[in-house]
Scaffold this active site. Structure first.
Site, PDB file in Angstrom:
ATOM      1  N   ASP A 217       0.834  -1.250  -0.015  1.00 44.67           N
ATOM      2  CA  ASP A 217      -0.043   0.021   0.110  1.00 44.67           C
ATOM      3  C   ASP A 217       0.884   1.124   0.082  1.00 44.67           C
ATOM      4  OD1 ASP A 217      -2.015  -1.569   0.272  1.00 44.67           O
ATOM      5  OD2 ASP A 217      -2.887  -0.856   2.292  1.00 44.67           O
TER       6      ASP A 217
ATOM      7  N   SER B  29       8.725   4.032   4.976  1.00 36.60           N
ATOM      8  CA  SER B  29       9.667   4.132   4.125  1.00 36.60           C
ATOM      9  C   SER B  29       9.274   3.810   2.600  1.00 36.60           C
ATOM     10  CB  SER B  29      10.767   3.177   4.625  1.00 36.60           C
ATOM     11  OG  SER B  29      11.967   3.613   3.509  1.00 36.60           O
TER      12      SER B  29
ATOM     13  N   HIS C 241       5.114  -7.361  -0.119  1.00 36.36           N
ATOM     14  CA  HIS C 241       4.740  -8.592  -0.527  1.00 36.36           C
ATOM     15  C   HIS C 241       5.269  -8.861  -1.982  1.00 36.36           C
ATOM     16  CE1 HIS C 241       1.431  -9.577   2.422  1.00 36.36           C
ATOM     17  NE2 HIS C 241       1.732  -8.294   2.628  1.00 36.36           N
TER      18      HIS C 241
END
Length: 287
Positions: A92, A251, A149
Site C-alpha cells: 500500500d 519508508s 509482498h
C-alpha cells in the site's frame, strides 16, 4: 522554498540519523502502557489510520507500537488481482515516480535523477540487467499498511545490505536532497521470476527503527559495511502476493524489472495511490 520547508531540509543534514532512529526504536518496542498507548493513539489521530481493515481493531490488542505499526490485515481485504504472470503492487502506498530506466538513471523527483548503479551499491553487472527496464518508487506513509509482498512469484537468490544515511523519504526531501535513495540505508533483494530478474530495494528512512524480512528477521541494524548474501542454495520461493518483509515505521520500496517485462497500467501515475495486490500493468508482455 518557504522557511518551514527550508528548516526541515536543513535539519535532515544536522540530526543524528541513526541515534535518533534507534532511540525511537527502543520506545517502539516498549510494552509499557504509558508509552505504547500514547504513541499508538497519536498516530491513529494524526494520520487517520483505519484499524477496521486490521485483524486486530483495538489498540489494546497490540503488545507494543511496532506490533501496531506492522499490523496484519483481515483475510481477503487486499485481493491479488489479475493473472499469475501479471505484476501487482507489493505494498500500500503512493507512486512517487515510475517509468523506464534510461542510461543507468532513475527519476528521483521532478528535475532530479540518480544512478541505478549507486542505488545497487556500485554493482555494475547487476545494474546492467535492468538497462531499458522499468522502475517504480512506492512511498509508504505512516497511515499505510507496512508489510511488503511479492509483485509476482519468484525465488530469492541474493540480498545486499547497503549502509547509509536515514534521511526522510517524503516528497519534500526527494525534491531537495540529491541522490536520496542511493544515500539511505537499504536492502537490495534480487529474485528470479518467469518475467526475468526483478529487484525490490527496501529503503530505510528517518525514524525507521529497522527493516525486517521473513527469511532473516531484523536486517543489520548496526552494520556499517556492504554485506551480500547469496541464497540460491536455499529454498526461498515466494508466491505472488506472499509477504516478504516489513518496515518498522514508514519508508519506500523501489521495484525494478527488466526490459519488456512490464507495461504500465494507465491508472499508474505519479502521486497515484496504490494498494497491495492492485494490477500494475496494462497487459502481459510476450517477452
Amino acid at each position: 522554498m518557504n522557511l518551514k520547508d527550508f528548516s526541515f531540509i536543513t535539519s535532515q543534514y544536522l540530526l543524528p540519523h541513526h541515534l535518533l532512529s534507534r532511540l525511537v526504536g527502543y520506545f517502539a518496542e516498549s510494552e509499557l502502557s504509558f508509552i505504547k498507548k500514547p504513541l499508538m493513539n497519536f498516530f491513529l489521530n494524526r494520520f487517520g489510520i483505519d484499524l477496521s481493515e486490521a485483524e486486530r481493531e483495538s489498540v489494546n490488542d497490540y503488545k507494543n507500537f511496532n506490533d501496531f505499526f506492522t499490523r496484519s490485515l483481515k483475510a481477503d481485504i487486499r485481493p491479488i488481482e489479475g493473472n499469475t504472470n501479471e505484476f501487482v503492487s507489493p505494498v500500500d502506498g503512493a507512486v512517487s515516480q515510475f517509468g523506464t530506466i534510461h542510461d543507468n538513471a532513475l527519476i528521483q523527483a521532478k528535475g532530479r535523477t540518480y544512478r541505478l548503479t549507486d542505488l545497487l551499491g556500485g554493482d555494475t553487472a547487476q545494474a546492467e540487467l535492468f538497462a531499458d527496464g522499468e522502475f517504480a518508487t512506492l512511498y509508504l506513509s505512516p497511515k499505510d499498511y507496512h508489510r511488503i509482498h511479492m509483485p509476482i512469484a519468484g525465488k530469492l537468490v541474493k540480498t545486499t545490505f547497503i549502509p547509509g544515511k536515514l534521511f526522510s523519504v517524503n516528497q519534500l526531501t526527494a525534491e531537495n536532497v540529491p541522490n536520496l535513495f542511493a544515500r539511505n540505508e537499504r536492502l537490495v533483494c534480487e529474485f528470479e521470476t518467469e518475467k526475468g530478474t526483478i529487484i525490490m530495494v527496501l529503503v530505510g528512512a528517518m525514524i525507521v527503527a529497522s527493516i525486517e524480512t521473513v527469511w532473516s528477521g531484523i536486517v543489520a541494524p548496526f552494520q556499517r559495511k556492504i554485506s551480500q548474501q547469496l541464497l540460491e542454495s536455499r529454498k526461498l520461493d515466494f508466491e505472488r502476493g506472499e509477504e516478504i518483509g516489513r518496515f518498522r515505521l514508514g519508508s519506500t520500496v523501489i521495484l525494478l524489472t527488466q526490459k519488456g517485462a512490464l507495461q504500465w497500467n494507465d491508472q499508474i501515475k505519479n502521486e497515484a495511490n496504490v494498494k497491495l495486490g492492485q494490477i500494475l500493468q496494462a497487459q502481459v508482455s510476450d517477452n
